[in-house]
Design a protein around this motif. Structure first.
Motif, PDB file in Angstrom:
ATOM      1  N   SER A 382      34.827  10.966  -9.138  1.00  0.00           N
ATOM      2  CA  SER A 382      35.733  10.139  -9.943  1.00  0.00           C
ATOM      3  C   SER A 382      37.051  10.833 -10.264  1.00  0.00           C
ATOM      4  O   SER A 382      38.000  10.186 -10.700  1.00  0.00           O
ATOM      5  N   TRP A 383      37.134  12.151 -10.050  1.00  0.00           N
ATOM      6  CA  TRP A 383      38.387  12.882 -10.238  1.00  0.00           C
ATOM      7  C   TRP A 383      39.276  12.825  -9.002  1.00  0.00           C
ATOM      8  O   TRP A 383      40.451  13.198  -9.063  1.00  0.00           O
ATOM      9  N   VAL A 384      38.747  12.396  -7.868  1.00  0.00           N
ATOM     10  CA  VAL A 384      39.548  12.391  -6.639  1.00  0.00           C
ATOM     11  C   VAL A 384      39.729  10.994  -6.053  1.00  0.00           C
ATOM     12  O   VAL A 384      40.530  10.814  -5.135  1.00  0.00           O
ATOM     13  N   VAL A 385      39.026   9.984  -6.564  1.00  0.00           N
ATOM     14  CA  VAL A 385      39.170   8.609  -6.075  1.00  0.00           C
ATOM     15  C   VAL A 385      38.766   7.667  -7.212  1.00  0.00           C
ATOM     16  O   VAL A 385      37.847   7.981  -7.979  1.00  0.00           O
ATOM     17  N   PRO A 386      39.432   6.514  -7.382  1.00  0.00           N
ATOM     18  CA  PRO A 386      38.997   5.549  -8.395  1.00  0.00           C
ATOM     19  C   PRO A 386      37.537   5.158  -8.177  1.00  0.00           C
ATOM     20  O   PRO A 386      37.140   4.777  -7.070  1.00  0.00           O
ATOM     21  N   THR A 387      36.748   5.250  -9.240  1.00  0.00           N
ATOM     22  CA  THR A 387      35.291   5.131  -9.131  1.00  0.00           C
ATOM     23  C   THR A 387      34.753   4.210 -10.212  1.00  0.00           C
ATOM     24  O   THR A 387      35.240   4.221 -11.345  1.00  0.00           O
ATOM     25  N   VAL A 388      33.725   3.440  -9.871  1.00  0.00           N
ATOM     26  CA  VAL A 388      33.041   2.597 -10.861  1.00  0.00           C
ATOM     27  C   VAL A 388      31.559   2.565 -10.522  1.00  0.00           C
ATOM     28  O   VAL A 388      31.163   2.645  -9.358  1.00  0.00           O
ATOM     29  N   GLN A 389      30.736   2.467 -11.562  1.00  0.00           N
ATOM     30  CA  GLN A 389      29.288   2.385 -11.414  1.00  0.00           C
ATOM     31  C   GLN A 389      28.755   1.257 -12.289  1.00  0.00           C
ATOM     32  O   GLN A 389      29.365   0.913 -13.308  1.00  0.00           O
ATOM     33  N   CYS A 390      27.611   0.736 -11.906  1.00  0.00           N
ATOM     34  CA  CYS A 390      26.888  -0.172 -12.801  1.00  0.00           C
ATOM     35  C   CYS A 390      25.493   0.387 -13.039  1.00  0.00           C
ATOM     36  O   CYS A 390      25.040   1.308 -12.356  1.00  0.00           O
ATOM     37  N   ARG A 391      24.858  -0.178 -14.046  1.00  0.00           N
ATOM     38  CA  ARG A 391      23.442   0.031 -14.284  1.00  0.00           C
ATOM     39  C   ARG A 391      22.759  -1.318 -14.192  1.00  0.00           C
ATOM     40  O   ARG A 391      23.346  -2.327 -14.602  1.00  0.00           O
ATOM     41  N   THR A 392      21.556  -1.353 -13.663  1.00  0.00           N
ATOM     42  CA  THR A 392      20.811  -2.608 -13.666  1.00  0.00           C
ATOM     43  C   THR A 392      19.383  -2.361 -14.127  1.00  0.00           C
ATOM     44  O   THR A 392      18.798  -1.303 -13.881  1.00  0.00           O
ATOM     45  N   ALA A 415      11.525  -3.685 -10.116  1.00  0.00           N
ATOM     46  CA  ALA A 415      12.417  -2.680  -9.538  1.00  0.00           C
ATOM     47  C   ALA A 415      13.208  -3.266  -8.377  1.00  0.00           C
ATOM     48  O   ALA A 415      14.414  -3.012  -8.229  1.00  0.00           O
ATOM     49  N   HIS A 416      12.559  -4.056  -7.544  1.00  0.00           N
ATOM     50  CA  HIS A 416      13.238  -4.690  -6.420  1.00  0.00           C
ATOM     51  C   HIS A 416      14.329  -5.646  -6.911  1.00  0.00           C
ATOM     52  O   HIS A 416      15.423  -5.707  -6.323  1.00  0.00           O
ATOM     53  N   LYS A 417      14.063  -6.382  -7.964  1.00  0.00           N
ATOM     54  CA  LYS A 417      15.062  -7.337  -8.466  1.00  0.00           C
ATOM     55  C   LYS A 417      16.272  -6.620  -9.037  1.00  0.00           C
ATOM     56  O   LYS A 417      17.424  -7.056  -8.837  1.00  0.00           O
ATOM     57  N   GLY A 418      16.048  -5.506  -9.745  1.00  0.00           N
ATOM     58  CA  GLY A 418      17.174  -4.726 -10.234  1.00  0.00           C
ATOM     59  C   GLY A 418      17.967  -4.105  -9.100  1.00  0.00           C
ATOM     60  O   GLY A 418      19.206  -4.030  -9.157  1.00  0.00           O
ATOM     61  N   LEU A 419      17.271  -3.659  -8.068  1.00  0.00           N
ATOM     62  CA  LEU A 419      17.912  -3.098  -6.872  1.00  0.00           C
ATOM     63  C   LEU A 419      18.837  -4.132  -6.239  1.00  0.00           C
ATOM     64  O   LEU A 419      19.993  -3.825  -5.891  1.00  0.00           O
ATOM     65  N   ALA A 420      18.346  -5.368  -6.086  1.00  0.00           N
ATOM     66  CA  ALA A 420      19.158  -6.416  -5.462  1.00  0.00           C
ATOM     67  C   ALA A 420      20.387  -6.754  -6.300  1.00  0.00           C
ATOM     68  O   ALA A 420      21.475  -6.994  -5.757  1.00  0.00           O
ATOM     69  N   LEU A 421      20.227  -6.789  -7.629  1.00  0.00           N
ATOM     70  CA  LEU A 421      21.368  -7.061  -8.502  1.00  0.00           C
ATOM     71  C   LEU A 421      22.440  -5.991  -8.333  1.00  0.00           C
ATOM     72  O   LEU A 421      23.639  -6.299  -8.245  1.00  0.00           O
ATOM     73  N   ALA A 422      22.035  -4.736  -8.286  1.00  0.00           N
ATOM     74  CA  ALA A 422      22.997  -3.653  -8.108  1.00  0.00           C
ATOM     75  C   ALA A 422      23.733  -3.780  -6.781  1.00  0.00           C
ATOM     76  O   ALA A 422      24.955  -3.581  -6.708  1.00  0.00           O
ATOM     77  N   ALA A 423      23.000  -4.096  -5.719  1.00  0.00           N
ATOM     78  CA  ALA A 423      23.628  -4.248  -4.409  1.00  0.00           C
ATOM     79  C   ALA A 423      24.666  -5.364  -4.432  1.00  0.00           C
ATOM     80  O   ALA A 423      25.765  -5.227  -3.867  1.00  0.00           O
ATOM     81  N   LYS A 424      24.346  -6.474  -5.084  1.00  0.00           N
ATOM     82  CA  LYS A 424      25.305  -7.588  -5.158  1.00  0.00           C
ATOM     83  C   LYS A 424      26.542  -7.205  -5.960  1.00  0.00           C
ATOM     84  O   LYS A 424      27.669  -7.552  -5.589  1.00  0.00           O
ATOM     85  N   ALA A 425      26.351  -6.504  -7.064  1.00  0.00           N
ATOM     86  CA  ALA A 425      27.498  -6.103  -7.886  1.00  0.00           C
ATOM     87  C   ALA A 425      28.437  -5.192  -7.105  1.00  0.00           C
ATOM     88  O   ALA A 425      29.666  -5.365  -7.130  1.00  0.00           O
ATOM     89  N   MET A 426      27.866  -4.196  -6.399  1.00  0.00           N
ATOM     90  CA  MET A 426      28.709  -3.277  -5.635  1.00  0.00           C
ATOM     91  C   MET A 426      29.378  -3.984  -4.456  1.00  0.00           C
ATOM     92  O   MET A 426      30.574  -3.781  -4.202  1.00  0.00           O
ATOM     93  N   ALA A 427      28.636  -4.816  -3.754  1.00  0.00           N
ATOM     94  CA  ALA A 427      29.215  -5.542  -2.623  1.00  0.00           C
ATOM     95  C   ALA A 427      30.302  -6.497  -3.099  1.00  0.00           C
ATOM     96  O   ALA A 427      31.329  -6.678  -2.428  1.00  0.00           O
ATOM     97  N   GLY A 428      30.099  -7.108  -4.272  1.00  0.00           N
ATOM     98  CA  GLY A 428      31.102  -8.012  -4.815  1.00  0.00           C
ATOM     99  C   GLY A 428      32.402  -7.307  -5.134  1.00  0.00           C
ATOM    100  O   GLY A 428      33.493  -7.814  -4.853  1.00  0.00           O
ATOM    101  N   VAL A 429      32.301  -6.117  -5.733  1.00  0.00           N
ATOM    102  CA  VAL A 429      33.514  -5.352  -6.030  1.00  0.00           C
ATOM    103  C   VAL A 429      34.202  -4.927  -4.733  1.00  0.00           C
ATOM    104  O   VAL A 429      35.445  -4.978  -4.628  1.00  0.00           O
ATOM    105  N   ALA A 430      33.435  -4.519  -3.736  1.00  0.00           N
ATOM    106  CA  ALA A 430      34.027  -4.141  -2.455  1.00  0.00           C
ATOM    107  C   ALA A 430      34.799  -5.311  -1.856  1.00  0.00           C
ATOM    108  O   ALA A 430      35.932  -5.148  -1.360  1.00  0.00           O
TER     109      ALA A 430
END
Length: 473
Positions: A382-392, A415-430
């Motif tokens: 995060s010190w060398v590139v703009p960075t964001v994280q989520c928690r699910t 656990a699988h449902k939280g995993l899928a939510l995280a993947a969607k959030a990151m893919a959405g931001v991308a």
């Protein structure tokens, strides 16, 4: 927020294969820099998806990078797959039941973490191709987050120099954008060398390295009264000098993990701890050598990216837990103290809900406090590139990190449902970053403004070798 959220439907299509990947990684828990099988699983999935794959990035044998796409913004999605020692546990069993005595276990959910990040990267890859858009998505398979600082070594090697935005996530009890606060840290081994002697016949001829270790630890403990309230110091005796009490121990090693709010405060703490070690050596007439193993910078936030991730999470909604998920989680919550549960709510400034085992809410942007925080090598990125994280939300509310309860819940449907939510959030931001140049411009402008006032020195300096054998102790 992007109008092209068919990237989410691609995640739905691919999800079963990545749930299976997460479950396989759960079943092969490997420690820092020993993740040979786990890295191979991620490599195989990257190759099956058609990524251009590089193994051994930054000289780390278990680091893997996969890239897809051409030209345009470079989006890094970071994954992890290292486990923790001593947390072996049978899945779905709400009592301590190790699968292997003193074995390893995924007590921080990294089996889910890497799988969701790779799922997000694969969905973005397919979405880019289908939309005919310019952009590159790059999956970083990062070993040894639990004290090995692989991302710091990757930063030092320049592997993030051309990245425009970096994304990550972490399993949790609640879902929302990760508040950008973590502790900078370094891990340092202090090895004392003295003189062996017969402890009864000639104790006066010995110089005990173990005495030096104990005196150092006492000195550090006295220092706790006089350090910043957010600072932390922990230690483990790596080598106590042998098992024979009738031998004056000629060599002993203690490993200290030193944490503070920011890099400047941390280096000040490190200097103080080193002086204590030198004092212990002086008192015992031994010699001491300090060797830094790893180090992480504190997290730097990026509001434009955080707002984009929050918008994605709110548009998706929670993980969608069902009655069976709640019943499963309730069994594990029953093993926890009320203090554990209350602390989990307090971490995100949430009001406790009696009888609630799982949460489907998206907590507000900026929620949280500084009272319960650790360290992560994502901070260095995060010190060398703009960075964001989520928690699910992936497990029962109150489940402690690094616990057998978390391991036991690591392959559950929740656990699988939280995993899928995280993947969607990151893919959405991308997708947002690629489709909306103004978002990328705003994120990079805020990052540049911060760096203009805050020079950065990587805590992984040029003289530090990757501690590839640190798990062998």
């Amino acid at each position: 927020m992007s109008n092209s959220k068919n990237v989410w439907s691609r995640i739905d299509e691919k999800a079963p294969a990545y749930f299976a990947l997460s479950d396989r990684i759960w079943g092969m828990p490997e420690l820092n820099y020993q993740e040979v099988r786990s890295a191979a699983e991620h490599r195989a999935m990257l190759e099956a998806e058609g990524f251009r794959v590089t193994m051994g990035a930054a000289g780390l044998p278990t680091a893997v990078i996969g890239e897809a796409g051409e030209d345009g913004p470079v989006i890094a999605i970071m994954g992890e797959y290292d486990a923790l020692p001593g947390l072996s546990q049978a899945e779905g069993v709400a009592t301590p039941e190790p699968l292997e005595a003193n074995g390893n276990g995924h007590g921080c959910g990294h089996n889910m973490l890497g799988s969701a990040s790779l799922l997000a990267a694969a969905a973005v890859k397919d979405w880019l191709a289908a939309q005919g858009l310019k952009g590159r998505v790059r999956y970083y398979g990062c070993p040894a987050e639990e004290g090995g600082s692989s991302k710091g070594f990757m930063v030092r090697a320049g592997l993030f120099d051309d990245v425009d935005v970096a994304l990550c996530w972490h399993p949790a009890s609640f879902s929302g954008v990760n508040r950008a606060f973590s502790l900078a840290c370094v891990e340092v081994e202090f090895t004392f060398t003295g003189r062996a002697s017969h402890a009864a016949a000639a104790p006066h001829l010995g110089r005990s390295a173990l005495d030096a270790v104990e005196l150092m630890n006492i000195g550090v403990n006295y220092m706790r009264e006089h350090m910043p309230s957010t600072a932390r110091v922990h230690y483990a005796i790596i080598d106590a000098g042998g098992i024979a009490p009738n031998v004056v121990q000629a060599k002993a090693t203690v490993r200290h993990l030193i944490r503070a709010r920011n890099l400047a405060e941390m280096w000040d703490m490190v200097g103080r701890v080193k002086k204590i070690a030198e004092g212990a050596a002086l008192m015992t007439e031994t010699q001491v050598v300090a060797q830094q193993l790893s180090g992480d910078a504190n997290l730097v936030g990026n509001l434009p990216l955080e707002q984009a991730m929050q918008a994605n999470l709110e548009a998706i909604g929670g993980p969608g837990f069902d009655v069976a998920d709640h019943a499963f989680a309730a069994r594990f919550q029953a093993t926890l103290s009320q203090e554990d549960i209350a602390a989990s709510y307090a971490r995100f400034d949430l009001e406790p809900q009696p009888g609630e085992a799982l949460s489907d809410i998206i907590y507000p942007l900026g929620a949280g406090n500084d009272n319960s925080v650790g360290s992560t090598d994502v901070g260095t990125v995060s010190w060398v590139v703009p960075t964001v994280q989520c928690r699910t939300a992936c497990y029962a509310i109150g489940t402690p990190g690094h616990s057998w309860q978390l391991v036991a819940q690591g392959r559950a449907p929740a656990a699988h449902k939280g995993l899928a939510l995280a993947a969607k959030a990151m893919a959405g931001v991308a997708a947002d970053v690629i489709e909306n140049p103004a978002l990328l411009e705003a994120a990079q402008a805020e990052f540049a403004a911060f760096r203009a006032k805050n020079p950065f020195v990587n805590p992984i300096t040029d003289d530090i070798e990757p501690p590839l054998d640190m798990a062998a102790h």
